[in-house]
Design a protein around this motif. Structure first.
Motif, PDB file in Angstrom:
ATOM      1  N   ASN A  29      -2.573   8.404   6.217  1.00 34.92           N
ATOM      2  CA  ASN A  29      -3.401   7.524   5.541  1.00 34.92           C
ATOM      3  C   ASN A  29      -2.748   6.416   5.013  1.00 34.92           C
ATOM      4  O   ASN A  29      -1.587   6.094   5.043  1.00 34.92           O
ATOM      5  CB  ASN A  29      -4.254   8.372   4.642  1.00 34.92           C
ATOM      6  N   THR A  30      -3.806   5.494   4.364  1.00 35.26           N
ATOM      7  CA  THR A  30      -3.348   4.141   4.025  1.00 35.26           C
ATOM      8  C   THR A  30      -3.788   3.990   2.725  1.00 35.26           C
ATOM      9  O   THR A  30      -5.042   4.267   2.618  1.00 35.26           O
ATOM     10  CB  THR A  30      -3.985   3.105   5.108  1.00 35.26           C
ATOM     11  N   SER A  31      -3.050   3.372   1.619  1.00 40.53           N
ATOM     12  CA  SER A  31      -3.485   2.877   0.422  1.00 40.53           C
ATOM     13  C   SER A  31      -3.433   1.753   0.315  1.00 40.53           C
ATOM     14  O   SER A  31      -2.876   0.925   0.883  1.00 40.53           O
ATOM     15  CB  SER A  31      -2.461   3.605  -0.829  1.00 40.53           C
ATOM     16  N   ILE A  32      -4.708   1.095  -0.287  1.00 38.98           N
ATOM     17  CA  ILE A  32      -4.906  -0.344  -0.390  1.00 38.98           C
ATOM     18  C   ILE A  32      -5.171  -0.596  -1.862  1.00 38.98           C
ATOM     19  O   ILE A  32      -5.988   0.010  -2.531  1.00 38.98           O
ATOM     20  CB  ILE A  32      -6.422  -0.654   0.391  1.00 38.98           C
ATOM     21  N   ALA A  33      -4.420  -1.874  -2.281  1.00 38.67           N
ATOM     22  CA  ALA A  33      -4.584  -2.108  -3.563  1.00 38.67           C
ATOM     23  C   ALA A  33      -5.079  -3.572  -3.626  1.00 38.67           C
ATOM     24  O   ALA A  33      -4.610  -4.350  -2.682  1.00 38.67           O
ATOM     25  CB  ALA A  33      -3.184  -2.108  -4.424  1.00 38.67           C
ATOM     26  N   ARG A  42      -1.366  -2.860   1.451  1.00 40.76           N
ATOM     27  CA  ARG A  42      -1.977  -1.741   2.245  1.00 40.76           C
ATOM     28  C   ARG A  42      -0.448  -1.022   2.546  1.00 40.76           C
ATOM     29  O   ARG A  42       0.522  -1.576   3.115  1.00 40.76           O
ATOM     30  CB  ARG A  42      -2.231  -2.096   3.640  1.00 40.76           C
ATOM     31  N   VAL A  43      -0.343   0.158   2.419  1.00 34.41           N
ATOM     32  CA  VAL A  43       0.654   0.976   2.728  1.00 34.41           C
ATOM     33  C   VAL A  43       0.294   2.362   3.572  1.00 34.41           C
ATOM     34  O   VAL A  43      -0.638   3.041   3.217  1.00 34.41           O
ATOM     35  CB  VAL A  43       1.505   1.561   1.431  1.00 34.41           C
ATOM     36  N   PHE A  44       0.740   2.473   4.997  1.00 31.49           N
ATOM     37  CA  PHE A  44       0.630   3.728   5.711  1.00 31.49           C
ATOM     38  C   PHE A  44       1.451   4.452   5.558  1.00 31.49           C
ATOM     39  O   PHE A  44       2.656   3.967   6.027  1.00 31.49           O
ATOM     40  CB  PHE A  44       0.228   2.989   7.098  1.00 31.49           C
ATOM     41  N   TYR A  45       1.391   5.854   5.285  1.00 30.73           N
ATOM     42  CA  TYR A  45       2.373   6.695   5.181  1.00 30.73           C
ATOM     43  C   TYR A  45       2.339   7.698   6.390  1.00 30.73           C
ATOM     44  O   TYR A  45       1.434   8.402   6.715  1.00 30.73           O
ATOM     45  CB  TYR A  45       2.182   7.585   4.084  1.00 30.73           C
ATOM     46  N   ARG A  46       3.571   7.898   7.101  1.00 29.24           N
ATOM     47  CA  ARG A  46       3.822   8.679   8.282  1.00 29.24           C
ATOM     48  C   ARG A  46       4.468  10.142   7.821  1.00 29.24           C
ATOM     49  O   ARG A  46       5.165  10.131   6.721  1.00 29.24           O
ATOM     50  CB  ARG A  46       4.814   7.907   9.264  1.00 29.24           C
TER      51      ARG A  46
END
Length: 219
Positions: A29-33, A42-46
């Motif tokens: 999923n992706t965090s958005i600030a 935006r950071v997408f975690y694998r």
């Protein structure tokens, strides 16, 4: 002030889902600030402990790890930028949560959301309003004010009318439900193809002039 990349990684990594698996809410999923000036991170975690990030037109990659109860992100070094590591405490959040960290609002959205799809723009649109007030002026000068909270509720005022309600993001739209129907509009409102806004921005919506103002300004 624009985000520095190091600060951006810190902001985007302030939460996870469960004590026994602190990255359960983030992996895949992706965090958005976003801040009041419209800057977003935006950071997408694998699952393989790699992340991909974007801030404006700048992209980066790196690795993440849980170290001593903290989530640590290490930016991949480039020829011009050395690799940096940012570590922050892990706090519980789930998909769809919205929370405030300093002057920025953060949410967690499903999948890889590093590009401006209609769904991502709707999430950014909601974030830009959270903690702030929408002021809408009708052609006759009547003013409606809506203050958005991170818990998906809002307060709304208008001359001789005041109510609470709930908001949600669904697809590319923002939906508002008023506990007491809004005069001339009913109980529900859909904002299709929602657009992120900056504090101080003025735009038109149907025959109304709309402004986004900072904080709670219901009077």
């Amino acid at each position: 002030m624009r985000f520095t990349w190091f600060a951006a990684l810190c902001l985007a990594a302030v939460s996870a889902h469960a004590a026994d698996d602190p990255m359960a809410g983030y992996v895949g999923n992706t965090s958005i600030a976003v801040d009041n000036a419209g800057n977003s991170v935006r950071v997408f975690y694998r699952a393989d402990n790699v992340f991909a990030a974007r801030s404006g037109d700048r992209a980066s990659n790196g690795t993440w790890a849980i170290t001593s109860g903290q989530l640590c992100l290490t930016q991949e070094a480039t020829q011009t930028v050395p690799g940096k590591t940012a570590c922050v405490p892990v706090e519980p959040h789930q998909l769809g949560d919205v929370w405030i960290h300093g002057a920025r609002r953060i949410t967690l959205v499903p999948g890889r959301a590093l590009t401006d799809t209609p769904e991502t723009l709707a999430a950014l649109a909601a974030l830009s309003r959270v903690g702030n007030t929408i002021v809408a002026k009708d052609p006759d000068g009547t003013v409606t004010r809506i203050y958005w909270r991170p818990d998906h509720t809002f307060s709304a005022t208008r001359p001789d009318w005041k109510t609470e309600g709930t908001w949600k993001v669904e697809g590319s739209s923002l939906f508002l439900h008023y506990n007491i129907p809004r005069p001339n509009m009913g109980s529900d409102e859909e904002m299709k193809n929602a657009t992120p806004r900056k504090v101080g921005e003025v735009w038109g919506m149907a025959d109304r002039q709309v402004t986004l103002v900072a904080g709670e300004q219901l009077q």
